[in-house]
Motif scaffolding. Structure first.
Motif, PDB file in Angstrom:
ATOM      1  N   SER A   4       0.834  -1.210   0.000  1.00  0.00           N
ATOM      2  CA  SER A   4       0.000   0.000   0.000  1.00  0.00           C
ATOM      3  C   SER A   4       0.867   1.257   0.000  1.00  0.00           C
ATOM      4  N   LEU A   5       1.912   1.241   0.839  1.00  0.00           N
ATOM      5  CA  LEU A   5       2.812   2.389   0.894  1.00  0.00           C
ATOM      6  C   LEU A   5       3.561   2.571  -0.423  1.00  0.00           C
ATOM      7  N   LEU A   6       3.945   1.441  -1.024  1.00  0.00           N
ATOM      8  CA  LEU A   6       4.649   1.510  -2.308  1.00  0.00           C
ATOM      9  C   LEU A   6       3.760   2.102  -3.394  1.00  0.00           C
ATOM     10  N   LEU A   7       2.509   1.619  -3.428  1.00  0.00           N
ATOM     11  CA  LEU A   7       1.571   2.153  -4.417  1.00  0.00           C
ATOM     12  C   LEU A   7       1.321   3.636  -4.187  1.00  0.00           C
ATOM     13  N   GLY A   8       1.195   4.028  -2.899  1.00  0.00           N
ATOM     14  CA  GLY A   8       0.991   5.436  -2.582  1.00  0.00           C
ATOM     15  C   GLY A   8       2.192   6.279  -2.979  1.00  0.00           C
ATOM     16  N   ALA A   9       3.397   5.728  -2.781  1.00  0.00           N
ATOM     17  CA  ALA A   9       4.612   6.460  -3.148  1.00  0.00           C
ATOM     18  C   ALA A   9       4.708   6.659  -4.658  1.00  0.00           C
ATOM     19  N   ILE A  10       4.346   5.602  -5.404  1.00  0.00           N
ATOM     20  CA  ILE A  10       4.364   5.712  -6.866  1.00  0.00           C
ATOM     21  C   ILE A  10       3.387   6.793  -7.328  1.00  0.00           C
ATOM     22  N   ALA A  11       2.193   6.778  -6.719  1.00  0.00           N
ATOM     23  CA  ALA A  11       1.206   7.801  -7.080  1.00  0.00           C
ATOM     24  C   ALA A  11       1.694   9.185  -6.658  1.00  0.00           C
ATOM     25  N   GLY A  12       2.452   9.242  -5.538  1.00  0.00           N
ATOM     26  CA  GLY A  12       2.962  10.526  -5.069  1.00  0.00           C
ATOM     27  C   GLY A  12       3.936  11.171  -6.033  1.00  0.00           C
ATOM     28  N   VAL A  13       4.598  10.348  -6.845  1.00  0.00           N
ATOM     29  CA  VAL A  13       5.518  10.891  -7.853  1.00  0.00           C
ATOM     30  C   VAL A  13       4.757  11.795  -8.821  1.00  0.00           C
ATOM     31  N   SER A  14       3.524  11.396  -9.141  1.00  0.00           N
ATOM     32  CA  SER A  14       2.698  12.220 -10.038  1.00  0.00           C
ATOM     33  C   SER A  14       2.441  13.588  -9.430  1.00  0.00           C
ATOM     34  N   LEU A  15       2.274  13.614  -8.110  1.00  0.00           N
ATOM     35  CA  LEU A  15       2.053  14.900  -7.442  1.00  0.00           C
ATOM     36  C   LEU A  15       3.294  15.788  -7.555  1.00  0.00           C
ATOM     37  N   ILE A  16       4.446  15.199  -7.392  1.00  0.00           N
ATOM     38  CA  ILE A  16       5.689  15.980  -7.496  1.00  0.00           C
ATOM     39  C   ILE A  16       5.862  16.519  -8.917  1.00  0.00           C
ATOM     40  N   VAL A  17       5.548  15.659  -9.898  1.00  0.00           N
ATOM     41  CA  VAL A  17       5.613  16.107 -11.295  1.00  0.00           C
ATOM     42  C   VAL A  17       4.641  17.264 -11.518  1.00  0.00           C
ATOM     43  N   GLY A  18       3.459  17.141 -10.934  1.00  0.00           N
ATOM     44  CA  GLY A  18       2.479  18.221 -11.038  1.00  0.00           C
ATOM     45  C   GLY A  18       2.979  19.491 -10.387  1.00  0.00           C
ATOM     46  N   GLY A  19       3.690  19.349  -9.250  1.00  0.00           N
ATOM     47  CA  GLY A  19       4.249  20.511  -8.576  1.00  0.00           C
ATOM     48  C   GLY A  19       5.301  21.214  -9.417  1.00  0.00           C
ATOM     49  N   ILE A  20       6.110  20.428 -10.115  1.00  0.00           N
ATOM     50  CA  ILE A  20       7.113  21.012 -11.017  1.00  0.00           C
ATOM     51  C   ILE A  20       6.429  21.792 -12.134  1.00  0.00           C
ATOM     52  N   GLY A  21       5.316  21.242 -12.615  1.00  0.00           N
ATOM     53  CA  GLY A  21       4.547  21.936 -13.649  1.00  0.00           C
ATOM     54  C   GLY A  21       4.017  23.264 -13.149  1.00  0.00           C
ATOM     55  N   ILE A  22       3.532  23.284 -11.918  1.00  0.00           N
ATOM     56  CA  ILE A  22       3.037  24.528 -11.333  1.00  0.00           C
ATOM     57  C   ILE A  22       4.165  25.555 -11.214  1.00  0.00           C
ATOM     58  N   MET A  23       5.324  25.112 -10.764  1.00  0.00           N
ATOM     59  CA  MET A  23       6.452  26.033 -10.611  1.00  0.00           C
ATOM     60  C   MET A  23       6.848  26.639 -11.958  1.00  0.00           C
ATOM     61  N   ASN A  24       6.894  25.824 -12.997  1.00  0.00           N
ATOM     62  CA  ASN A  24       7.276  26.321 -14.320  1.00  0.00           C
ATOM     63  C   ASN A  24       6.285  27.362 -14.836  1.00  0.00           C
ATOM     64  N   ILE A  25       4.994  27.041 -14.691  1.00  0.00           N
ATOM     65  CA  ILE A  25       3.967  27.975 -15.174  1.00  0.00           C
ATOM     66  C   ILE A  25       3.984  29.263 -14.366  1.00  0.00           C
ATOM     67  N   MET A  26       4.215  29.157 -13.057  1.00  0.00           N
ATOM     68  CA  MET A  26       4.262  30.367 -12.238  1.00  0.00           C
ATOM     69  C   MET A  26       5.467  31.228 -12.597  1.00  0.00           C
TER      70      MET A  26
END
Length: 409
Positions: free
Chosen positions: A284-306
């Motif tokens: 469960s933690l592994l699956l959550g961590a993998i999904a969390g990578v998408s959040l970090i990628v999304g955060g990078i996208g926000i930083m670039n657009i800002m």
């Protein structure tokens, strides 16, 4: 408060002007949060299913099984060498510490008949404590009485599946069925337990007294032997003590030398349960961590657009500073825009995640469990992403020189 409302309004207007860009910027967060929700729902569902299956099996269990027989150097499998007896079970109950209940058990697949109906199932010979040890409950009728084993009475307690296959909607209590060619009176019907963690139907069972099974149904070249002895410890803290005492007792009773291997094996189901739970939690933690990578990628996208937004709005920043806006106001506005982008994506992601989890349950039959902590965790992660990745663009905007900003084209 008035200043905050003004900054919030400007941040909202700025995001609304570039609707499509705002939506695309939030897309990474939406995907990440929905993935986290789905993964955690599936993981929690699997954990709860396993916990339920383990509870149905019974808690604090030790399964003592006969050793494997050898033929021409080939080991035939657990339980093929008849080394355990009814006397062993009695001795374990009397002499071993930390033991709450003991039940000998032997089983065979037998053909059942009632009228013109027939059904092949597992017939288990055992004693009264077995039902408590394995968490079987009687729905109607009764379980075994002490005299049933003492007198080798031909009585049977059946599961729901057997009742359905042989009797349909008819009450099976006091009806006579045949196990092989031997008539048995049905005295009890068990409550539904469902399938075990291994996929076995726990309701597709018939239980008869162990002495009746040995003398009248199974037949054996080794009278008094059993396939297994089920032991329930008094608690989690006494399982190890009980296991050690059982090992020492059986080695003594079976005259096993200090350098000889045991002619029995003990399976600690509590250890198996903990291992399975730990594995499921890790997954469960592994699956959550993998999904969390998408959040970090999304955060990078926000930083670039800002960062792009800061460049595009340099003149606007210069005008605001020229009319009295502080650096902290500029920094807070851009940080607020980043936060709003991330949190709006997080909220949409939660809704999509919940919908996706329910679709997986409906279409794939997967067990899911959507919990409030998983939702709050996802939203908290979204907020942290928005603030964390939005801080640098906001800080960069607040450092602009008003004169240079006003000259910017």
């Amino acid at each position: 408060m008035l200043e905050f409302k003004s900054i919030l309004k400007m941040a909202t207007v700025s995001l609304r002007i570039n609707k499509m860009r705002s939506i695309l910027t939030s897309l990474g967060i939406i995907i990440g949060v929905s993935a986290v929700i789905i993964m955690l729902a599936v993981g929690s569902g699997a954990s709860k299913k396993i916990a339920k299956d383990m509870e149905a099996m019974g808690s604090n269990l030790l399964m003592v099984r006969s050793a494997s027989a050898k033929s021409g150097g080939v080991r035939m499998g657990s339980g093929t060498r008849p080394t355990l007896t009814l006397k062993d079970a009695e001795a374990i109950e009397v002499k071993c510490r930390g033991v709450l209940a003991v039940a000998p058990y032997s089983s065979q697949t037998q053909q059942l008949t009632y009228g013109n109906q027939n059904w092949s199932t597992t017939v288990g010979g055992t004693t009264t404590p077995y039902f408590m040890i394995r968490n079987y409950e009687v729905e109607s009728g009764r379980g075994f009485l002490p005299e049933d084993n003492k007198n080798s009475t031909k009585v049977a307690v059946i599961g729901q599946t057997v009742s359905t296959e042989l009797f349909g909607d008819v009450d099976p209590i006091n009806k006579t069925i045949r196990i092989g060619n031997v008539p048995f009176k049905v005295v009890g019907l068990l409550k539904t337990k469902g399938s075990s963690g291994m996929g076995q139907d726990q309701d597709d069972m018939v239980f008869i007294p162990i002495t009746t099974a040995q003398r009248k149904v199974f037949g054996t070249d080794f009278p008094g032997t059993v396939n297994m002895i089920a032991v329930k410890a008094q608690g989690e803290d006494t399982i190890s003590t009980a296991q050690e005492d059982i090992t020492d007792l059986l080695r003594t009773r079976h005259n096993i030398g200090s350098k000889q291997e045991n002619d029995f094996e003990i399976r600690n189901l509590a250890e198996m349960q903990e291992t399975i739970k730990s594995t499921t939690k890790t997954m469960s933690l592994l699956l959550g961590a993998i999904a969390g990578v998408s959040l970090i990628v999304g955060g990078i996208g926000i930083m670039n657009i800002m960062l792009v937004s800061v460049t595009e709005r340099t003149k606007e920043i210069g005008i605001r500073m020229a009319i009295g806006a502080k650096s902290s106001d500029i920094r807070f506005q851009f940080l607020l825009e980043s936060f709003l982008l991330s949190m709006s994506g997080g909220l949409i992601g939660v809704l999509i995640g919940i919908l996706g989890a329910h679709l997986m349950h409906a279409l794939a039959g997967m067990n899911i469990a959507i919990t409030l902590p998983s939702i709050l965790l996802s939203l908290g992660f979204s907020a942290a992403i928005g603030i964390g990745f939005g801080y640098y663009p906001a800080y960069k905007a607040s450092l602009l020189n008003p004169i240079d900003a006003l000259r910017y084209e």
